[in-house]
Every structure is written in structure tokens, then in C-alpha cells.
Design an enzyme around this catalytic site. Structure first.
Site, PDB file in Angstrom:
ATOM      1  N   GLU A  95       8.871  -1.788  13.003  1.00 24.08           N
ATOM      2  CA  GLU A  95       7.384  -1.826  12.201  1.00 24.08           C
ATOM      3  C   GLU A  95       6.739  -2.699  13.100  1.00 24.08           C
ATOM      4  OE1 GLU A  95       7.398  -1.783   7.932  1.00 24.08           O
ATOM      5  OE2 GLU A  95       9.208  -0.793   7.712  1.00 24.08           O
ATOM      6  N   GLU A  98      14.604  -3.303   4.166  1.00 23.86           N
ATOM      7  CA  GLU A  98      14.094  -4.095   3.205  1.00 23.86           C
ATOM      8  C   GLU A  98      15.332  -4.326   2.081  1.00 23.86           C
ATOM      9  OE1 GLU A  98      12.090  -6.401   3.325  1.00 23.86           O
ATOM     10  OE2 GLU A  98      10.543  -5.635   4.834  1.00 23.86           O
TER      11      GLU A  98
HETATM   12  C1  IPT Z   1       7.220  -3.320   5.433  1.00 19.68           C
HETATM   13  C2  IPT Z   1       7.972  -2.224   4.663  1.00 19.68           C
HETATM   14  O1  IPT Z   1       9.364  -1.727   5.121  1.00 19.68           O
HETATM   15  C3  IPT Z   1       7.292  -0.874   4.695  1.00 19.68           C
HETATM   16  O2  IPT Z   1       7.911   0.042   3.954  1.00 19.68           O
HETATM   17  C4  IPT Z   1       5.755  -1.211   4.470  1.00 19.68           C
HETATM   18  O3  IPT Z   1       5.812  -1.609   3.051  1.00 19.68           O
HETATM   19  C5  IPT Z   1       5.307  -2.375   5.365  1.00 19.68           C
HETATM   20  O4  IPT Z   1       6.027  -3.265   5.143  1.00 19.68           O
HETATM   21  C6  IPT Z   1       3.973  -2.516   4.880  1.00 19.68           C
HETATM   22  O5  IPT Z   1       2.838  -1.534   4.563  1.00 19.68           O
HETATM   23  S1  IPT Z   1       7.972  -4.945   4.548  1.00 19.68           S
HETATM   24  C7  IPT Z   1       7.050  -6.243   4.732  1.00 19.68           C
HETATM   25  C8  IPT Z   1       7.651  -7.237   3.972  1.00 19.68           C
HETATM   26  C9  IPT Z   1       6.539  -6.621   6.021  1.00 19.68           C
END
Ligand code: IPT
Length: 975
Positions: A494, A416
Site C-alpha cells: 500500500e 493487518e
Molecule cells: C491500511 C489498511 O490496510 C487499509 O485497509 C486502509 O485502512 C489504509 O491503511 C488506510 O486507508 S493500515 C494503516 C495502519 C496504514
């Protein structure tokens, strides 16, 4: 003039060049232990004197190293004694994307809590390396009054050359909570300053090894491994198992077994000079990208991954080896085979354990500038040349330290941090230094520095499109970039945000990922809740989140989004993930059992299989199932081991794959895979007894075991037991995922706006007929015109009460005049209040763990039993939980009370708890939930799924409750 960690954007001064992590026989003195410590409110710290040899620190606190000072008892500035800072603004602070300092790079505010550390130690090491595995956010270091230098990069190793004196030495370290380095460390996690990883002094004799680089390639066509160990000293490589003795820099090619996460074959040996011997743990493997697919040793690899932060609910990011091992074992036991080290390099022991026990690692650098989003990415470090040295330094320290780990198969440059030319330089440096591993960077839409296409939290349709290489083109990229990106393998860095109850749809994501070869797997967000163990004013222990600290900005509960609860107890989401990720698929084939080895490298010889046949949840047969050994990807269909009998009812077959023998990660008998399906199902025959007619009493009506209020038609007693309801229920205590991000996904806000949380009921008619009772009820919300009309038809056969329910949605549920959107109803069912003496439930249906329409993989059909209390899942933020789907029958029992039976014919879902949904919603923490003195039982016709909209897509339509007429029947009996 010296630079300092506060006046420079450089990464440090006076440090040694980064080098490989090594297990060495060089004399190593741990400097962990109790140090002297003084906390000050500004960067001036305790003043300049504390570095002096003879400084009197006896009035200072002592603190354990490694630790975060915000989690240890220390004396805050102005206080007269040590205390815990937990829960105060001087303690751990949690922000998600926001910087806790003004966005004014590279400056930092005057309020900059500073910890001065002192350690007196004796040593007879005359020349050595002083190593800090991790100091947050920076450290300036003096030995015996001499300034060695300074460093930033909180989760990265730093070494200084030192010449201690014989006997007593004094080490002084100044640590600031904020530094320019902070601008590169805006990960979504707690801000936890301090010397939080090990500190060591390692002897360096002449002729010792500074750095070594193991190149251990594997050719899957020849079965040969090629080994070369580069070292900066004249050293000898010895691998006894391979009969290899060769000089550093020399190449040998030998037949070997390759390393993979499924079969983590390591060859142990040494790299030795006359004065030092370094342990080698060599895994031969080759990582390539071929025709848009990620291959290891020539075979496509599939990551069943999780994102892991280092987190402990008492010690923060100071993890001991046992905790790291525990995480790895827990992952392996839940069919997880890959870790993304979000969002920084872990303690080196973690990676050594991954090599040994077998996990694929995507190692991510300690680099995130997310908070520049508040400046519209203006001044974002990746675009600014002045930040390049610090960014490159971080990459170099990660790659150099961990380049010899076979488990590390991908370097992830950052999280990010949007885009910028500095990434070109980072990529170029990695390609030059370590061409053996591909590079990931997710956030730049051009993907020009990345060997993978990657996104976060796509919905299922988008993931499908990606799988087919038909994804939408990102904005602002050139034709060439777009064309290149389409050729890349896709890695889902993710997905499935595991916040609160959930995540749902894991099976959907997995199915899509498995059906498109382009997709090399995904990493669930995330492994563990980042909560701290804390105690409230009344002495109740609870899990603290960001919103429990009186400090702004804070990221609230968003730190509680893991598959493990903060105390490392696995949550239901982890069991669901294990069931979805199973490496061997077991299912029904035409009149047979289909078994497929879904692993990439190993056959199924480590597993044995057994079957079980149950009739209405009672075992009627079972035994071993002979399954031929299946190669990776191979499937076999076996004849059914058993057939259903003639008796009506539920005939279920379960086939399980269990570990044959103890392994490094689980004992013999460990369940690896399971399939279960119905061989025959017939609904119970309608009761054939004699119908009973209602009998009128004084203001009441009796029907079999039921006693009804004649005016309202409400059931008031069942078998003499006082009951409230059953009433129509359309509400649930919102889950974290019901409070999704964005207007579209925040369903809970809609429920409140349209009054689903405050339903009112009005009886519109009670008709007493010869064959029973008919009650018409309107249920509506205050303020609004929409309503649900329910017709409850009660009849009785012998001693069993039958209730058929029909619900019609009337009025503007769709495109509401007030909000111009459709109302989504989380639940459609009946709620009953029962005496609090009911304490035990038994049921036939899905269990034993909770299940929702989009998460049923971990639950099995069978007979289950639980106390009412154990039906609850103690989410740290109270919310809907504990639902059991697919229930055929349920009994509730309590001491001195008649047992109540709830049966179909229609399957239902139930929850039973000692508080109402409204009380569950109101509670901020579990300790706010108090026994209402009643048991509240929901018998649901439908409840919407869970999803993962807290960060992620909206709940798919098919997991919602349709707003159409619904009818179902449930029966009540009393023993
Ligand atoms: C994404 C992040 O990379 C992770 O660290 C965490 O914050 C997650 O989201 C949510 O819990 S970034 C987001 C813009 C999808």
C-alpha cells in the site's frame, strides 16, 4: 447439540469441502431474485417458525438477493413499512480499525440485527449443490425445514449438498450482522450485512467433477508448457488449439505461448466426464523468486498496482459483471497492470476477467483482526489455537476456489492482523497445496511466513533504503530473520493514499521503485471511494461517508480514499497515476527523442507514435514518428522530428504512443504514453511602449487601466471592472492530506493555531511616484506576532499594468514561541475578487486538469479553456482543488465584461472559483458551496504540494513553500 454461528468459533458446519470455481455445463439454477425478508433486532430473529415449509411469510418484506439489507428498503423492527436504512445507525456503518462490537472475543452483543430470508422455488434438480458466493456475516441454512448447516467467512464461497424435492421447495436462511467470524473481518470498510453475492443450485449427476486443479507450467528456456489437470473424477482434458486430448492426471508438454498480464494468452478447452463438462481457461506461466527478485516466466515482473475493494455507491459489495469489467478496463486504460484484492477474495467473475484481459492479481484472504490493537493485541486470533480452524478454513476456501486462475500470482494470507503462530499453519498448508505461488504477509515484522518483504506508506527515503537492502531492522526480530528478510524481494502493498486531492509524489515513488531491482512494484491505496449516494434534507444528492451517520465509532471520511470517486468517475489522481505508470517512457535525449519499452514481456509493436510541435501552444507541425519495434527493456534514440523556429516564445515537442488497433481493453488510438518537453523557451520581451504616469483623482489614483484607492493603495477598478485586491494570500482550504495523521503531519491544525486562516491586512504606506505607485502592506494573523510585509510596485506601459511583488516574512515564523515549530505556509500569492459575471478562462500553461508541484505528470503544456465552474474538482469533501501550474498567461471573460488578461513574465499558478478558500474550508459537502456572487482568483507565486499524509509520510521539504524573501512580477491588461 448443534453448533451455531453464534456459539462457536468454528467456521461452519455441514458444508461441502471447498473446491475450484468452475464454469460448468451442469444445469445451474440461479436463486437470485426477490426473497421474503424480515429484519429483527436480536439474534432470535423472527423466531423458530420461519424455517417451516408452511410458514406464512406473506406479511414480510421482499428483498432482492443478492444485496445488503442495509442498502435496500426494508421494515426496521417496530416500523410499519419498508424504508431505506441509509444514514441511520441500522444502516451501513463505517469503521476503519475499530470493531463496532465490544472487543470480547468470541462473544457478540445481544443487539445483533438479524435477517431471516425465505425463498420458495420450483426445481426439477433432484440432487445438487446449493452455493452461496457471499453472505455477511454468517448464514444458517434450511431446505424444506431440514437444517443443512451454517457458515461464516463473509467474502468466501460456501456450498451445501442438497436433495430438493420435485416442484416446490422452501429455502430459509438466517443471517446475523455480527458473529464470532466478525472478529476475523475487521477490514477498513463499511459493515454491510446480507446475502450479497449470487445464490445458485447446481445439479450433480453421478460421475460429475467435484474439484479440478490445473497445473500449467511454462519453461521460458524451452518455450514448452507442461499441462496436467487433476480431477477427482475420470475425466478427459481437451484443448483443441493444442491438439491435446488427455486424461485427467496425465501430463503433456507442448510448445505454447505463455500467459502474462501484458499478453494474457489463454488456451480454452474442456474437462469432461460423461455427465459434466467444465470449461478450462488455461494460462501457462511460472512464478518464481530467484536471487531476491520476483520472476514470471523467467523475467522480472513489475506491478503497477492498485488496491481494489468491491464497492458500488448504491449496491455496496454486490457488484454486477459489467461493473467488474468496467473496473478492469479502466485500470488497463490507466496503465495499471496489477490488483491486490484488498482485503478479501472478490467475486469469481472478477478473476475470470483478470485472466482474460490481463491483470496480475495478489489475492488476499478475508482475514483482518486490526481492531485487536485496542487490546494491545491481547487475544489476537492468530495467536489463539481456538481460532486456527476458522483461519485455515478461510485460506482453504480462497486457494481452493481460485487455484486455477493464471492471473493470481501471489496468495496474500491476511491484512493487518499482527503476528501469531496460526500463520505458520496457514503458510504450511498453502505451501503443501499450491507450491506454485509465493505467499505474502505484510504485518509480521519477522516476515517468517512471507516470501516478500513488504511495508505500507513508507516515505521516499525509507523506500530508497529498502531498494538498496539497507533498511532499518524491525524491532524484536532475530538475526536470522533479519538476514532472511534482506534477501526477499520487496512488494509495496500500500502506498500513495488517494484521499481527497492527491496523491502527490507518484512520480517519486515510481522512480525509486524502478531504479531498484529488488522492488517488484507497488499498489496504490486505493481504487475507489467507498461512499454511498444519499440525499440530504433539502433534496441534494451527495456522497455519504462514515461521519454522516450518527453512530460511533465511525471512521469518518477515511472511506473516501480512492482514485475513482464513489460514482466511478475517475479523479485527477488516476490520470496522474496513468501518466506516471506509462509502460513506454518517452523523453528528451541530446538533440533527440528517447523511447524505452518499460514493459516486462511484450514489445512495442502494438503502438504507433506521433509527434507534435507547438509554438506558444499553437500547432506548427506534427506527424508520425517511425520508432523501431522495441523489445522489453529496450530503448532507442531517434533524431528530433522537428526543430524550434527563430521566433521567441515557447517551443514544445510532444511525442505520443497510441494503440494501433482495438484491443480487449481500449480502442485504436488510445493514448498509452506521452512525453513532452521544451525545445526552446524565451520569456516574452519586456514591453517596449511608453511608460504612463499616475494621475490623481478625487481620493483615487489612476494608472493606465487601473484605478486605486489613494488611502489604502488598493486596486479598486481594472478597465472599469470593480475588483477586490490583489492582496497577499498565504492560505488554502486544507486538503485531506493537509490534515495528515499525527501531530507532525496535521498542517491544517497548525494553520488554524497560528491564524493563517484569518489573515488581516494593514497598509503601511502608499507612495505615488512619477513612474507608478508603491504600496506597502503588512499581513498578519490575529493573536500572533509573525507577519508578511509586501511591497507592491505598480507601473504601466501603454495599457498594461505591471505589478512587482516582494514579500518578506517578518517575526517568528520559525520555532514559534507559541508552538515551538516552524509554520508551513501552503500558498504564496495574490488573491483578487472579480465580478461574478466572469465565467470563462483560457490559459497557456499546464492543463487541462489540475496540477500541483508534486503532481504535474498528467497535465500538458498547451492552450486550454474551461468555464470557471469546470475548473473545480468536486471532491466529496470540499477542499483546495483546481490549481493550474506553469501558467504563462490567463484570460478571464464574461458576457458584457471586458476580458482580463494576466501575464507573466514569471510563470504563475492560478485557481478561480465562485467562493473563497474560507468558504471552501467551511463546506462539509459540495452542496454547502454557494456562489458568493464574485469570482475569486488566486495568482500564485508558489503553492505547496499535495503529498499523501492523510495516511502516509510528511510532504517532502522540496514541495513546500520556502519562508524566504520572494519577488515576482505579474502584468494585467484589459481587452
Ligand atoms: C491500511 C489498511 O490496510 C487499509 O485497509 C486502509 O485502512 C489504509 O491503511 C488506510 O486507508 S493500515 C494503516 C495502519 C496504514
Amino acid at each position: 447439540m448443534h453448533t451455531t454461528p453464534l456459539n462457536s468459533v468454528l467456521p461452519g458446519e455441514g458444508r461441502r469441502a471447498p473446491r475450484a470455481d468452475a464454469v460448468t455445463d451442469a444445469r445451474t439454477q440461479s436463486l437470485n431474485g426477490r426473497w421474503r425478508f424480515r429484519l429483527s433486532p436480536t439474534a432470535a430473529g423472527s423466531g423458530g417458525g420461519f424455517v417451516a415449509d408452511d410458514f406464512d411469510d406473506t406479511a414480510w418484506d421482499t428483498i432482492r438477493v443478492p444485496s445488503h439489507w442495509v442498502l435496500e428498503p426494508v421494515t426496521p423492527p417496530g416500523a410499519d413499512g419498508p424504508r431505506s436504512l441509509l444514514g441511520t445507525a441500522d444502516g451501513p456503518l463505517y469503521t476503519n480499525t475499530a470493531f463496532p462490537i465490544p472487543l470480547d472475543p468470541p462473544h457478540i452483543p445481544e443487539e445483533n440485527p438479524t435477517g431471516d430470508y425465505r425463498l420458495e422455488f420450483d426445481t426439477d434438480i433432484a440432487a445438487g449443490v446449493l452455493r452461496f458466493q457471499g453472505v455477511d456475516s454468517c448464514a444458517t441454512v434450511w431446505l424444506n425445514g431440514e437444517r443443512l448447516g451454517w457458515t461464516t467467512g463473509s467474502r468466501l464461497q460456501t456450498e451445501f449438498d442438497v436433495r430438493p424435492r420435485p416442484g416446490r421447495n422452501v429455502l430459509a436462511v438466517r443471517v446475523h450482522r455480527w458473529s464470532p467470524g466478525t472478529y476475523l473481518e475487521d477490514q477498513d470498510m463499511w459493515w454491510l450485512p446480507g446475502i450479497f453475492r449470487d445464490v445458485e443450485l447446481i445439479e450433480r449427476l453421478p460421475g460429475t467433477i467435484d474439484d479440478h486443479f490445473v497445473h500449467a507450467d511454462y519453461n521460458h528456456q524451452t518455450g514448452l508448457g507442461t499441462l496436467r489437470v487433476d480431477a477427482d473424477a475420470a475425466a478427459v482434458v481437451t484443448i483443441p488449439e493444442l491438439d491435446l486430448v488427455l486424461a485427467a492426471g496425465e501430463t503433456a508438454t507442448v510448445a505454447v505461448e505463455p500467459w502474462s498480464a501484458e499478453s494474457p494468452r489463454l488456451y480454452r478447452g474442456t474437462l469432461a466426464t460423461g455427465t459434466e463438462s467444465v470449461t478450462l481457461a488455461i494460462g501457462f506461466r511460472r512464478v518464481t523468486i530467484d536471487d531476491g527478485r520476483l520472476l514470471v516466466n523467467g523475467a522480472p515482473v513489475f506491478f503497477r498496482g492498485v488496491n481494489r475493494h468491491e464497492q458500488d455507491w448504491e449496491r455496496g459489495r454486490t457488484l454486477d459483471r459489467d461493473t467488474m469489467l468496467r473496473d478492469i478496463l479502466e485500470m488497463k486504460r490507466h496503465n495499471i497492470n496489477a490488483v491486490r484484492t484488498s482485503h478479501y477474495p472478490p467475486h469469481p467473475d472478477f478473476l475470470r476477467l483478470c485472466d482474460e484481459i490481463g491483470l496480475w492479481v495478489v489475492e488476499e484472504c478475508d482475514l483482518e483482526t486490526h481492531g485487536f490493537i485496542y487490546a494491545g493485541w491481547e487475544g489476537n486470533p492468530p495467536t489463539e489455537p481456538q481460532w486456527l480452524p476458522a483461519m485455515l478454513d478461510r485460506i482453504q476456501r480462497m486457494v481452493e476456489r481460485d487455484k486455477n486462475r493464471p492471473s493470481v500470482v501471489i496468495w496474500s494470507m491476511a491484512n493487518e492482523s499482527w503476528t501469531g503462530a496460526n500463520f505458520d499453519a496457514l503458510e504450511a498448508w498453502i505451501r503443501d497445496r499450491d507450491p506454485s505461488r509465493p505467499i505474502l504477509y505484510e504485518r509480521d515484522p519477522s516476515y517468517r511466513n512471507s516470501d516478500f518483504y513488504s511495508v505500507m506508506y513508507p516515505d521516499l527515503e525509507r523506500l530508497e533504503a529498502i531498494g538498496r537492502r539497507e533498511e532499518e531492522r524491525p524491532d524484536g526480530v532475530s538475526d536470522e530473520e533479519d538476514a532472511r528478510r534482506r534477501t526477499l524481494p520487496f512488494l509495496l502493498c500500500e502506498y500513495a493514499h488517494a484521499m481527497g486531492n492527491g496523491p502527490g509524489s507518484l512520480h517519486d515513488y515510481h522512480r525509486i521503485m524502478r531504479s531498484h531491482p529488488r522492488i517488484c512494484g507497488g499498489f496504490v491505496w486505493e481504487w475507489i471511494d467507498h461512499g454511498f449516494r444519499h440525499v440530504d434534507g433539502a433534496g441534494n444528492e451527495f456522497v455519504m461517508h462514515g461521519g454522516d451517520v450518527a453512530y460511533r465509532p465511525n471512521g469518518g471520511r477515511y472511506c473516501l480514499d480512492g482514485l475513482l470517486f464513489a460514482d466511478r468517475t475517475p479523479g485527477p489522481g488516476l490520470a496522474e497515476l496513468a501518466a506516471v505508470l506509462q509502460p513506454v517512457e518517452i523523453g528528451a535525449a541530446d538533440d533527440g527523442v528517447l523511447i524505452r519499452n518499460a514493459q516486462d514481456f511484450v514489445d512495442t509493436s502494438s503502438l504507433r507514435f506521433e509527434w507534435l510541435l507547438e509554438h506558444d501552444g499553437v500547432r506548427v507541425g506534427g506527424g508520425d514518428l517511425a520508432v523501431p519495434v522495441l523489445a522489453p527493456g529496450e530503448a532507442a534514440t531517434l533524431p528530433l522530428p522537428a526543430h524550434p523556429g527563430a521566433a521567441p516564445g515557447d517551443w514544445w515537442l510532444t511525442v505520443r504512443g497510441l494503440q494501433r488497433e482495438d484491443t480487449a481493453w481500449a480502442p485504436a488510438g488510445h493514448l498509452v504514453a506521452r512525453g513532452q518537453w521544451a525545445l526552446a523557451r524565451t520569456a516574452p520581451a519586456p514591453a517596449a511602449g511608453s511608460p504612463v504616469a499616475p494621475r490623481q483623482g478625487d481620493g483615487v489614483v489612476f494608472l493606465g487601466p487601473g484605478e486605486f484607492d489613494a488611502a489604502s493603495g488598493a486596486l479598486i477598478r481594472l478597465g472599469g471592472v470593480p475588483v477586490d485586491g490583489p492582496r497577499l494570500d498565504l492560505y488554502r482550504a486544507p486538503t485531506e492530506n493537509d490534515r495528515g495523521q499525527g501531530e507532525r503531519n496535521n498542517l491544517a491544525a497548525v494553520w488554524t493555531a497560528v491564524g493563517l486562516d484569518r489573515l488581516q491586512h494593514r497598509t503601511d504606506g502608499v507612495r505615488i511616484r512619477d513612474d507608478g505607485l508603491e504600496v506597502v502592506v503588512r499581513t498578519s494573523s490575529s493573536t500572533h506576532p509573525h507577519a508578511a510585509d509586501t511591497v507592491l510596485r505598480w507601473s504601466c506601459v501603454d495599457d498594461v499594468l505591471h505589478l512587482s511583488v516582494t514579500v518578506d516574512f517578518v517575526g517568528p515564523w520559525r520555532d514559534t514561541p507559541y508552538m515551538h515549530r516552524d509554520i508551513v505556509v501552503p500558498r504564496l500569492g495574490l488573491r483578487l475578487g472579480l465580478p461574478g459575471g466572469y465565467g470563462r478562462a483560457e490559459w497557456f500553461g499546464l492543463g487541462p486538469q489540475e496540477s500541483y508541484v508534486d503532481s504535474t505528470a498528467a497535465a500538458v503544456v498547451g492552450r486550454h479553456a474551461s468555464t470557471i465552474d469546470d475548473l473545480q474538482v468536486d471532491y466529496p469533501t470540499p477542499q483546495e482543488n483546481g490549481n493550474r501550474m506553469g501558467t504563462r498567461w490567463l484570460t478571464l471573460a464574461g458576457d458584457g465584461l471586458p476580458t482580463l488578461r494576466f501575464l507573466g513574465p514569471d510563470e504563475f499558478a492560478f485557481t478561480a472559483r465562485r467562493w473563497t478558500s474560507e468558504a471552501l474550508e467551511r463546506a462539509r459537502h459540495p452542496q454547502d458551496l454557494v456562489d458568493s456572487g464574485r469570482v475569486w482568483l488566486n495568482l500564485d507565486h508558489a503553492q505547496q504540494g499535495i503529498g499523501s499524509a492523510s495516511v502516509g509520510p510528511a510532504l517532502p521539504e522540496r514541495y513546500r513553500v520556502p519562508l524566504t524573501r520572494a519577488s515576482w512580477t505579474v502584468t494585467f491588461a484589459v481587452d
